[in-house]
Scaffold this motif. Sequence first.
Motif, PDB file in Angstrom:
ATOM      1  N   GLY A  53       0.788  -1.237   0.000  1.00 59.50           N
ATOM      2  CA  GLY A  53       0.000   0.000   0.000  1.00 59.50           C
ATOM      3  C   GLY A  53       0.809   1.270   0.000  1.00 59.50           C
ATOM      4  N   SER A  55       3.496   4.172  -1.655  1.00 57.64           N
ATOM      5  CA  SER A  55       3.875   4.743  -2.938  1.00 57.64           C
ATOM      6  C   SER A  55       5.287   4.270  -3.293  1.00 57.64           C
ATOM      7  N   ASN A 172      -3.782   2.112   5.721  1.00 54.86           N
ATOM      8  CA  ASN A 172      -4.795   3.157   5.521  1.00 54.86           C
ATOM      9  C   ASN A 172      -5.022   3.409   4.035  1.00 54.86           C
ATOM     10  N   ASN A 173      -3.958   3.422   3.238  1.00 52.25           N
ATOM     11  CA  ASN A 173      -4.096   3.621   1.794  1.00 52.25           C
ATOM     12  C   ASN A 173      -4.917   2.503   1.162  1.00 52.25           C
ATOM     13  N   ILE A 174      -4.669   1.269   1.586  1.00 48.58           N
ATOM     14  CA  ILE A 174      -5.425   0.122   1.057  1.00 48.58           C
ATOM     15  C   ILE A 174      -6.895   0.231   1.451  1.00 48.58           C
ATOM     16  N   LYS A 176      -8.577   2.961   2.146  1.00 53.13           N
ATOM     17  CA  LYS A 176      -9.201   4.060   1.380  1.00 53.13           C
ATOM     18  C   LYS A 176      -9.505   3.626  -0.046  1.00 53.13           C
ATOM     19  N   ALA A 177      -8.575   2.865  -0.653  1.00 60.07           N
ATOM     20  CA  ALA A 177      -8.791   2.395  -2.019  1.00 60.07           C
ATOM     21  C   ALA A 177      -9.985   1.435  -2.077  1.00 60.07           C
ATOM     22  N   GLU A 178     -10.097   0.558  -1.101  1.00 62.01           N
ATOM     23  CA  GLU A 178     -11.233  -0.372  -1.058  1.00 62.01           C
ATOM     24  C   GLU A 178     -12.544   0.358  -0.820  1.00 62.01           C
ATOM     25  N   TYR A 179     -12.483   1.387   0.022  1.00 60.83           N
ATOM     26  CA  TYR A 179     -13.692   2.164   0.307  1.00 60.83           C
ATOM     27  C   TYR A 179     -14.153   2.912  -0.940  1.00 60.83           C
ATOM     28  N   SER A 180     -13.207   3.470  -1.699  1.00 61.74           N
ATOM     29  CA  SER A 180     -13.583   4.221  -2.897  1.00 61.74           C
ATOM     30  C   SER A 180     -14.102   3.289  -4.000  1.00 61.74           C
ATOM     31  N   LYS A 181     -13.693   2.027  -3.993  1.00 65.67           N
ATOM     32  CA  LYS A 181     -14.209   1.053  -4.975  1.00 65.67           C
ATOM     33  C   LYS A 181     -15.665   0.715  -4.699  1.00 65.67           C
ATOM     34  N   THR A 182     -16.050   0.727  -3.420  1.00 63.72           N
ATOM     35  CA  THR A 182     -17.411   0.361  -3.064  1.00 63.72           C
ATOM     36  C   THR A 182     -18.406   1.480  -3.352  1.00 63.72           C
TER      37      THR A 182
END
Length: 183
Positions: A53, A55, A172-174, A176-182
């Motif tokens: 997760g 950069s 946290n990055n992972i 957030k990415a999963e949350y934005s996919k949903t």
Amino acid sequence: MGAMIGKLVVRKFFKESVNNAFGTEDPYFEEGPQAEVGRKKRVAKRRRPPPPGLSQNDTQVLTKVKRRAYHLDMYFGVCCCGMAIGWSGIIALIPGIGDLIAAYLSYCVVNAAGKIDGGMPGWLYTKMMTNVIIDFALGLVPLLGDVVDILYKANSRNALLLEKYLRERGQNNIAKAEYSKTK
């Protein structure tokens, strides 16, 4: 009042030390599964993978910091006394200026860690610089201080602090990415 502050500092220090195996944890390598060679079991060493997760810049900075910490604290492996020793321990043996050079090299590790995305938070910088100052102060004690300085391994502690911080950031990055996919 001063005694209470002293007790708090000692408790915090020893808690961190126990969590870090008293500074003996290798920041750059980890032990893999044991391979049986003949009758002896051998532990394979491999580089620690970066936390998921992160950069590309954070991964590069963490790798650089861990590599420097390893070279400064553990590069030569275990010496005759059972302690891992690196360049910092060798340089600190130089009378007079050795401890200053070792402290500068430790500061360079902290400075390199500050190049993570968004910079290093103040609390992390303070913890890392406290490790450098403690390492320097311990090294000032003649002879015995050099041995304690080798045992303290401020650079490894700092690399592990940075890795822990970046591991949490990666999680946290992972998330957030999963949350934005949903959405």
